[in-house]
Scaffold this motif. Structure first.
Motif, PDB file in Angstrom:
ATOM      1  N   VAL A  76      10.732  35.557  56.893  1.00 33.06           N
ATOM      2  CA  VAL A  76      11.831  36.175  57.639  1.00 33.06           C
ATOM      3  C   VAL A  76      11.533  37.647  57.886  1.00 33.06           C
ATOM      4  CG1 VAL A  76      14.263  36.775  57.544  1.00 33.06           C
ATOM      5  CG2 VAL A  76      13.524  34.542  56.784  1.00 33.06           C
ATOM      6  N   VAL A  77      10.991  38.317  56.869  1.00 33.46           N
ATOM      7  CA  VAL A  77      10.653  39.737  57.017  1.00 33.46           C
ATOM      8  C   VAL A  77       9.725  39.924  58.209  1.00 33.46           C
ATOM      9  CG1 VAL A  77       9.290  41.589  55.995  1.00 33.46           C
ATOM     10  CG2 VAL A  77      11.032  40.446  54.642  1.00 33.46           C
ATOM     11  N   ASP A  95      11.321  38.980  61.691  1.00 29.27           N
ATOM     12  CA  ASP A  95      12.188  40.024  62.248  1.00 29.27           C
ATOM     13  C   ASP A  95      11.369  41.227  62.679  1.00 29.27           C
ATOM     14  OD1 ASP A  95      14.227  38.407  61.640  1.00 29.27           O
ATOM     15  OD2 ASP A  95      15.175  39.696  60.147  1.00 29.27           O
ATOM     16  N   LEU A  96      10.386  41.541  61.867  1.00 36.04           N
ATOM     17  CA  LEU A  96       9.633  42.773  62.088  1.00 36.04           C
ATOM     18  C   LEU A  96       8.816  42.707  63.363  1.00 36.04           C
ATOM     19  CD1 LEU A  96       9.500  45.293  60.431  1.00 36.04           C
ATOM     20  CD2 LEU A  96       7.493  44.422  59.279  1.00 36.04           C
TER      21      LEU A  96
END
Lengths: 489, 512
Positions: free
Chosen positions: A130-131, A134-135
């Motif tokens: 997820v990190v 999103d990034l």
């Protein structure tokens, strides 16, 4: 090989380049992307086809939240990592042939983008995924907003970012819920995918979490009817950036289904199989029709991507070996084809007085046989001409769907025919017909050839030898769809 | 009779060590106030801020010294434990950064240096008392000690009407809030017969008839309203944008961070300690307020053109996020709140420092136009603001992401999954306005600087920016860069701060 090196190399060099003199920064980042590509090729060559997670790096990142820094390579992401490094290398080299305002920053964002996408592909921990998921949008936000085209680009990219972040953030909520709820019965919270697979959630919980994940991925792909950001977003991006964006970012979403949704939420996957297949079919038909009617060359490719991603989704949710294998192969194929096609659109626009409208093009093939050949090969690959690797991919997908849900397969066949229509229309409108008044027909420059020829060579290589990808992906694909297949039986 | 008078009086035991952080703050305030009376300019403009920093530094040191003591002082009126000290450390850090931002600002020059810094220290002392309070009376005492200096500080740019308006508005609204709170506290005392938190908790055993007593419930509702005023929780937030916009920017930064931390600290103290057995009564109410706050704050920020107003509305929304941690009433919830408060502090101060810098460099004040092309002109400020905005939006790699992750984790864990979903929806909305600021910084052409006309010309050509009164000042840039760096570091290496947050939460024993 330590995957962290492959992952962080672009970002590290990008940071250096941000402070380097403006003549050096572009070359430095281009070199870094080429080295990363080399590392990825080594990774592919070194891969042991007997399956399983390889080159695993696993350390605790945030122990209080159970988030691991866990990277790994298997048959699912092996070629997607290769595709990513190839796409970014092509974009960085192609970008080198143009002057950019504040080059240090431009290449910093490009390099950060590569690291983020690679991270999403390599992550074996849900929170880490997820990190990076999103990034990876943030560098593209800057690339499009700061160096993009058109006066409305800020609006367009803001729309794109907000649109996709709604999905991503809902996925964040769903991911946290997955971690917390699966840790319910006593054992410590952990977001490592292997742990999440081991502790299944209840069916009703799986269902709402599935919907949030599916929304995030369908927006990112994009799939009909969640594609609202696509036309404006595509028009706003610099062409080199768009090439890699279109080739790579949409694949993260499709990959997410295979890596996370199918193994972690198998009951919900089986439950929503028909819904997903219907959405996939809608994407195929809608994307094909729009690609057939758009006059902007970028949008033709954008809508064709919607259709192609529809095929990939179809293969994934066929929920059998053949469909999923075809989907994995097709992800790589579509990426390989779309990079040269978008770069060619940029080249065509330069010959058509800067316009990307098909009506302003025509007759460019006249004095440019090499360009026309490269374009034709890519276009044939897009329409899945027998002999191309795309044919193999689509064949597998359709075979898979035919075996599990016949009715869907019949409709999907129509999509194959439509692909021929829009791909050939794009080629004929641009290259044949009578030249438009402002069209200047001239051969591919050496520089452009330097980028395009290797890309097309890779397409040809895969056309001859798709076994390379199929063979290496086989075991991992079977393993990842196994839980969902068991539920459907 | 004389013999009796000469006998040694056995006064109560005074725990000086436990009181020492408060003594440092109070003593510092008095010293600063007195030194500020001296004539020489370097004393007023140099020594006074320096002494304030020393007092704050001493408080920080003493708080760390007392960290593991965990004891009640002043006959149980205050409790010095890791939660109180951890929050005090936050107030002190916010205070130090505010002092640095105020150093060459207009506000202390226009009011008076001694008074300005003394009130700042007094306000911090009030916050410290507030989060240490174990008793309805000390709670109110701390709240007033925190509020009254702030009313004045808001109005310290005395020659600017909007500053005076801000102070007055805050005074009136704040007084209404205090009065409501006081009424609520009185009713709770009436219902339970105790002003002591422990006594109240004791009077309210699980399942007792008291929990449905109208007197008690009314009191609780009034307390919620009173504290909601202070924490700017919707629908009691309307004062926030006006007051934040009008107050001198360093004070706005202080209010946005320290005051909010204090208000959330007292939420934790009061609801998770005194009223923990009434959790079923207040949790749904606070959850509803949190959800409303998140939506109202984020929607309110969208159309604003003043960066201070945007940050004010965003602060409203962020209070809503943090309230979710209070709602669940678990260890995890308190940890998440304290973690988020620390991250929120650095992100906000970074943003406000850039606002301070830009309103000095340009004559456009804090309007969004003052930020156009900032990335090309001054990359340090540009990046600091960008990182702060990305952090507040909760983009991975920043403290904001880890904080939100933690809050949602706590919400799901405490069976408030829907509130976690509201948090993510709020974050998605918030991107629209955070990205507007980032777009202004990087994606607009850098305007040419032109001299500002006297009397404030209304005619600003596009592509031109009137030059402001003075340069930003190195110290302001340093604060911005430092806080932005901290935002990133806490986002990538959150471990140490997690340990501290965990420590603070252990101060509260009986949770759900």
């Amino acid at each position: 090989m330590n995957l962290s090196i492959l992952l962080w190399l672009p970002a590290a060099v990008g940071l250096v380049a941000a402070f380097a003199p403006r003549q050096i920064a572009p070359k430095l980042v281009a070199l870094a992307t080429l080295v990363t590509l080399g590392l990825a090729i080594y990774l592919i060559a070194d891969y042991d086809p007997s399956g399983g997670m390889q080159h695993v790096t696993d350390t605790m990142w945030i122990s209080q939240l159970g988030i691991h820094y866990k990277l790994g390579v298997d048959g699912l992401n092996l070629f997607l990592i290769g595709l990513t490094t190839l796409g970014f290398a092509a974009a960085a080299v192609a970008a080198n042939f143009r002057q950019w305002d504040k080059p240090g920053l431009f290449y910093l964002h490009l390099a950060l983008g590569e690291t983020a996408v690679l991270g999403a592909f390599m992550a074996q921990d849900l929170a880490l995924f997820v990190v990076f998921f999103d990034l990876m949008l943030i560098p593209f936000y800057f690339l499009a907003g700061q160096w993009g085209v058109g006066d409305d680009r800020i609006k367009a990219v803001t729309k794109m970012v907000v649109y996709t972040f709604v999905g991503s953030l809902l996925m964040l909520g769903a991911a946290i819920a997955t971690g917390v709820l699966s840790a319910g019965d006593g054992h410590a919270i952990s977001f490592a995918l292997s742990d999440l697979r081991a502790h299944k959630l209840g069916t009703s919980t799986q269902e709402w979490i599935f919907l949030l994940f599916a929304l995030a991925f369908l927006v990112k792909m994009p799939a009909f009817p969640f594609h609202g950001w696509m036309p404006d977003g595509y028009k706003a991006m610099p062409i080199e950036v768009l090439a890699v964006f279109s080739a790579v970012l949409s694949k993260v979403a499709a990959y997410g289904f295979l890596r996370i949704v199918l193994p972690v939420f198998p009951d919900a996957t089986a439950h929503f199989q028909d819904l997903m297949l219907i959405l996939a079919l809608a994407s195929i038909l809608y994307g094909s029709v729009m690609a057939f009617t758009s006059t902007n060359a970028r949008l033709v490719l954008g809508y064709s991507s919607i259709a192609q991603l529809g095929f990939i989704t179809l293969g994934i949710f066929a929920l059998n070996d053949r469909g999923a294998q075809g989907a994995v192969l097709q992800m790589v194929n579509h990426g390989l084809v779309v990079i040269p096609l978008i770069l060619i659109v940029g080249i065509l626009a330069r010959r058509a007085g800067g316009s990307e409208d098909l009506r302003d093009m025509g007759g460019i093939a006249f004095r440019a046989p090499v360009l026309a050949t490269l374009f034709l090969i890519s276009a044939f690959a897009t329409l899945a001409m027998p002999g191309s690797s795309n044919f193999v991919g689509e064949f597998f997908i359709l075979l898979g769907v035919f075996e599990s849900k016949q009715a869907f397969a019949y409709i999907a066949f129509a999509g194959v025919a439509l692909a021929a229509v829009y791909a050939l229309r794009l080629f004929i409108r641009a290259m044949h017909n009578r030249p438009s008044p402002q069209v200047e027909s001239k051969e591919l420059s050496f520089r452009d050839g330097l980028v395009l020829v290797p890309l097309v060579a890779v397409i040809l290589f895969f056309a001859v030898y798709p076994q390379l990808a199929l063979h290496r992906a086989e075991k991992s694909v079977t393993a990842t769809i196994q839980p969902a297949v068991e539920v459907t039986k | 009779m004389i013999a009796a008078a000469t006998q040694t009086v056995h006064g109560p035991h005074i725990d000086v060590a436990g009181l020492s952080p408060l003594i440092a703050l109070g003593g510092g305030a008095i010293v600063v106030l007195l030194v500020g009376l001296l004539r020489p300019r370097f004393v007023r403009e140099g020594l006074v801020p320096l002494l304030s920093l020393v007092a704050l530094g001493a408080t920080l040191g003493l708080s760390i010294w007392q960290w593991n003591e965990g004891k009640s002082i002043i006959s149980g009126a205050l409790r010095v434990d890791s939660l109180a000290l951890g929050l005090t450390a936050l107030f002190v850090i916010a205070g130090m950064l505010t002092v640095v931002l105020s150093w060459r600002a207009l506000a202390p020059r226009e009011s008076a240096h001694g008074e300005y810094y003394a009130m700042l220290l007094a306000s911090i002392a009030g916050m410290s008392v507030l989060v240490q309070a174990q008793n309805l009376v000390t709670l109110f005492l701390g709240l007033e000690l925190l509020s009254i200096p702030l009313y004045v500080l808001c109005a310290t740019e005395m020659r600017r009407a909007s500053s005076l308006e801000s102070g007055l508005k805050y005074l009136i609204v704040g007084s209404v809030g205090s009065a409501t709170l006081l009424y609520g506290l009185a009713l709770i005392y009436g219902a339970t017969g105790s002003t002591d938190f422990a006594g109240i908790a004791h009077a309210l055993p699980k399942g007792s008839a008291m929990l449905t007593d109208p007197l008690f419930l009314t009191g609780m509702a009034l307390v919620v309203v009173g504290l909601a005023f202070k924490a700017s929780v919707a629908p009691f937030h309307q004062w926030t944008p006006d007051v934040y916009e009008g107050a001198p920017t360093p004070i706005t930064a202080f209010m946005a961070t320290a005051t909010k931390a204090a208000a959330l600290g007292v939420f934790i103290r009061f609801f998770d300690v005194a009223l923990i057995n009434a959790h079923d009564n207040w949790a749904p109410v606070l959850a509803a307020l949190a959800a409303v706050t998140i939506v109202v704050g984020n929607v309110g920020a969208i159309g604003q053109s003043s960066v201070k107003r945007i940050l004010a509305w965003s602060g409203v929304a962020q209070a809503g996020y943090m309230l979710a941690g209070v709602v669940v009433g678990t260890q995890l919830g308190i940890q998440a709140v304290t973690f988020y408060l620390a991250g929120y502090l650095v992100m906000n101060i970074a943003a406000f420092a850039v606002v301070v810098a830009r309103s000095r460099e340009t004559a456009l004040g804090d309007s969004l136009a003052a930020f156009e092309g900032l990335g090309g002109r001054n990359p340090f400020l540009g990046w600091s603001m960008t990182i702060a905005m990305l952090g507040l939006a909760g983009i991975p790699g920043t403290a904001g992401f880890v904080g939100k992750f933690f809050l949602i984790d706590a919400a799901v864990d405490g069976d408030y999954t829907w509130l976690g979903i509201v948090i993510v929806i709020g974050s998605a909305i918030s991107l629209t306005y955070y990205l507007r600021i980032i777009a202004a910084i990087w994606m607009k052409p850098t305007p040419h600087a032109v001299p500002a006309l006297a009397g404030g010309s209304a005619e600003i050509e596009p592509g031109e920016v009137p030059v402001g009164p003075r340069p930003a000042g190195l110290e302001v840039t340093a604060v911005a860069v430092l806080c932005a760096a901290a935002t990133i570091v806490l986002g990538i290496v959150p471990g140490p701060l997690f340990d501290v947050a965990k420590d603070t939460a252990t101060a509260i024993g009986h949770l759900l």
